[in-house]
Design a protein around this motif. Sequence first.
Motif, mmCIF file in Angstrom:
data_model
loop_
_atom_site.group_PDB
_atom_site.id
_atom_site.type_symbol
_atom_site.label_atom_id
_atom_site.label_comp_id
_atom_site.label_asym_id
_atom_site.label_seq_id
_atom_site.Cartn_x
_atom_site.Cartn_y
_atom_site.Cartn_z
ATOM 1 N N THR A 202 0.881 -1.060 0.024
ATOM 2 C CA THR A 202 0.102 0.051 -0.052
ATOM 3 C C THR A 202 0.770 1.297 -0.092
ATOM 4 O O THR A 202 1.939 1.212 0.601
ATOM 5 C CB THR A 202 -0.861 0.004 1.216
ATOM 6 O OG1 THR A 202 -1.437 1.235 1.315
ATOM 7 C CG2 THR A 202 -0.259 -0.283 2.551
ATOM 8 N N ASP B 89 -4.095 0.139 -4.573
ATOM 9 C CA ASP B 89 -4.709 1.419 -4.037
ATOM 10 C C ASP B 89 -5.523 0.849 -2.719
ATOM 11 O O ASP B 89 -5.681 -0.367 -2.432
ATOM 12 C CB ASP B 89 -5.641 1.939 -4.862
ATOM 13 C CG ASP B 89 -5.836 3.420 -4.627
ATOM 14 O OD1 ASP B 89 -5.283 3.897 -3.574
ATOM 15 O OD2 ASP B 89 -6.579 4.080 -5.594
ATOM 16 N N SER C 236 -7.737 -4.287 -5.706
ATOM 17 C CA SER C 236 -6.635 -3.519 -6.397
ATOM 18 C C SER C 236 -5.308 -4.566 -6.448
ATOM 19 O O SER C 236 -4.442 -4.464 -7.388
ATOM 20 C CB SER C 236 -6.349 -2.281 -5.637
ATOM 21 O OG SER C 236 -5.292 -1.747 -6.251
ATOM 22 N N PRO D 24 1.899 9.448 0.588
ATOM 23 C CA PRO D 24 1.858 8.233 -0.083
ATOM 24 C C PRO D 24 3.308 8.048 -0.603
ATOM 25 O O PRO D 24 4.202 8.878 -1.041
ATOM 26 C CB PRO D 24 1.342 8.768 -1.297
ATOM 27 C CG PRO D 24 0.271 9.594 -0.997
ATOM 28 C CD PRO D 24 0.801 10.475 0.126
ATOM 29 N N CYS E 28 -2.177 5.896 -7.264
ATOM 30 C CA CYS E 28 -3.367 5.229 -6.385
ATOM 31 C C CYS E 28 -4.086 6.551 -5.953
ATOM 32 O O CYS E 28 -3.832 7.099 -5.109
ATOM 33 C CB CYS E 28 -2.672 4.426 -5.208
ATOM 34 S SG CYS E 28 -1.747 3.082 -5.676
ATOM 35 N N ASN F 72 -7.089 6.664 -4.848
ATOM 36 C CA ASN F 72 -8.067 6.874 -3.286
ATOM 37 C C ASN F 72 -6.915 7.193 -2.392
ATOM 38 O O ASN F 72 -7.248 8.065 -1.591
ATOM 39 C CB ASN F 72 -8.359 5.424 -3.173
ATOM 40 C CG ASN F 72 -9.553 5.076 -3.899
ATOM 41 O OD1 ASN F 72 -10.182 5.802 -4.903
ATOM 42 N ND2 ASN F 72 -10.116 3.781 -3.816
ATOM 43 N N ALA F 73 -5.884 6.455 -2.273
ATOM 44 C CA ALA F 73 -4.754 6.828 -1.296
ATOM 45 C C ALA F 73 -4.261 8.172 -1.320
ATOM 46 O O ALA F 73 -4.159 9.014 -0.335
ATOM 47 C CB ALA F 73 -3.428 5.777 -1.489
ATOM 48 N N GLU F 74 -4.323 9.077 -2.629
ATOM 49 C CA GLU F 74 -3.908 10.342 -2.695
ATOM 50 C C GLU F 74 -5.031 11.341 -2.261
ATOM 51 O O GLU F 74 -4.825 12.261 -1.602
ATOM 52 C CB GLU F 74 -3.633 10.624 -4.211
ATOM 53 C CG GLU F 74 -2.323 9.762 -4.592
ATOM 54 C CD GLU F 74 -1.668 10.408 -6.031
ATOM 55 O OE1 GLU F 74 -2.328 11.460 -6.504
ATOM 56 O OE2 GLU F 74 -0.789 9.632 -6.433
#
Length: 396
Positions: free
Chosen positions: A89, A111, A123, A339, A356, A358-360
């Motif tokens: 991740t 992600d 993902s 991230p 990614c 969503n992570a961002e």
Amino acid sequence: MIAINGGKPVRDSVIYYGFQWIDDNDVKAVSDVLKSNFITCGPQVAALEKRLCEYTGAKHAVVVSNGTAALHCACIAAGIGEGDEVITTPLTFAASANCALYCGGRPVFADVDMETYNIDPQSIREKITDKTRAVVAVDYTGQSVKIDEIRKICDEFGLYFIEDAAHSIGTTYKGKKIGSLADMTTFSFHPVKTITGGEGGAILTNDDELYRKLVLAHTHGIEKNESLMEDAPHEGMWYYEQLALGYNYRMTDFQAALINSQMNRLDFFVARRKEIVNKYNEAFKDIPELIIQKEIPESDSCRHLYVIRLDLDRLSCTRREFFDAMSAENVQCQVHYVPVYWFPYYRRLGYEKGLCINAEEIYKGIMSIPLYPKMSDDDVNDVIEAVSRIIAEYRK
Ligand SMILES: *Cc1c(COP(=O)(O)O)cnc(C)c1O
């Protein structure tokens, strides 16, 4: 920036996002070892390994110098080498990805889920190639990842499932303690983590072969047991063999003594963390400007971090202004995490922003507010008050 209430902060002393709790028993445990014959390679390390197995239900434990070394050893035991891909991740401490690089492998970022912020099994599936060898899944903030789903994917594609449980000692998944559920599980005993040795780490596994590789990896690849040597019978009592390329990742006995002593209070630490998390959840549940991390029902989490996420569309401030306003109230937050692939080092390896989404998106609005067992109820209320004041000030 000054505090909202005419420059008068919510509290006079600064409170940090995480803090250790060392008591007199801990100090005595360490000083007893310092006065003994073994300050490293002694009985405390073996006792800690046994204790971690008893606590988690894992068959084997190898105690090492820190959580990063634990991840490195896990990648060595998984046989990660040149060109191998390891899926992890981006919403983690860099070590979860660096461990693949140490072995010549390449981290591949999957992600995260928008509600739990944990790695999304779907993902993971999408990122698998014929070079994929392992998944390093991180129990972000202490909530268990979706272990059954990840297990299934790893079995289907012949991948090692490494669980980075630096945040999640004390958490259970479907009633079972984290530590015995993945192929290898790693812990960290850094001072902000749930129990500490100053520094420290461990790898747990139920697999005899992985265990043997982990033992060799953390102590020079050297074997002293004659029955496990290649050139036995040996030449004499002095003889040992180097069978693999290993490292010196051993923990000292006084660190192990500290962790053993902290383990006496682990259940209490877990309970107190849960209590504080419940207070925060209760206080924040009706504040629409705050998005609270959701939990999967399978995870009964001992949270290492409490993350609030700002709904920036509803606030007239930036995350940075909110963070600085918390500091002005003497509540020192932190952001977990930038991230990993945004860092210049990763950029130079060819990773780009946008990998990614969503992570961002989550990263943009998050910050970790104080959470540690030694916080008093007054401390908890101060943090809630600081958050509430700042929300009220910037509410649109
Ligand atoms: C703390 C941490 C590590 C590294 O542990 P150290 O003991 O500091 O080396 C690895 N992964 C995660 C998710 C962590 O939070």
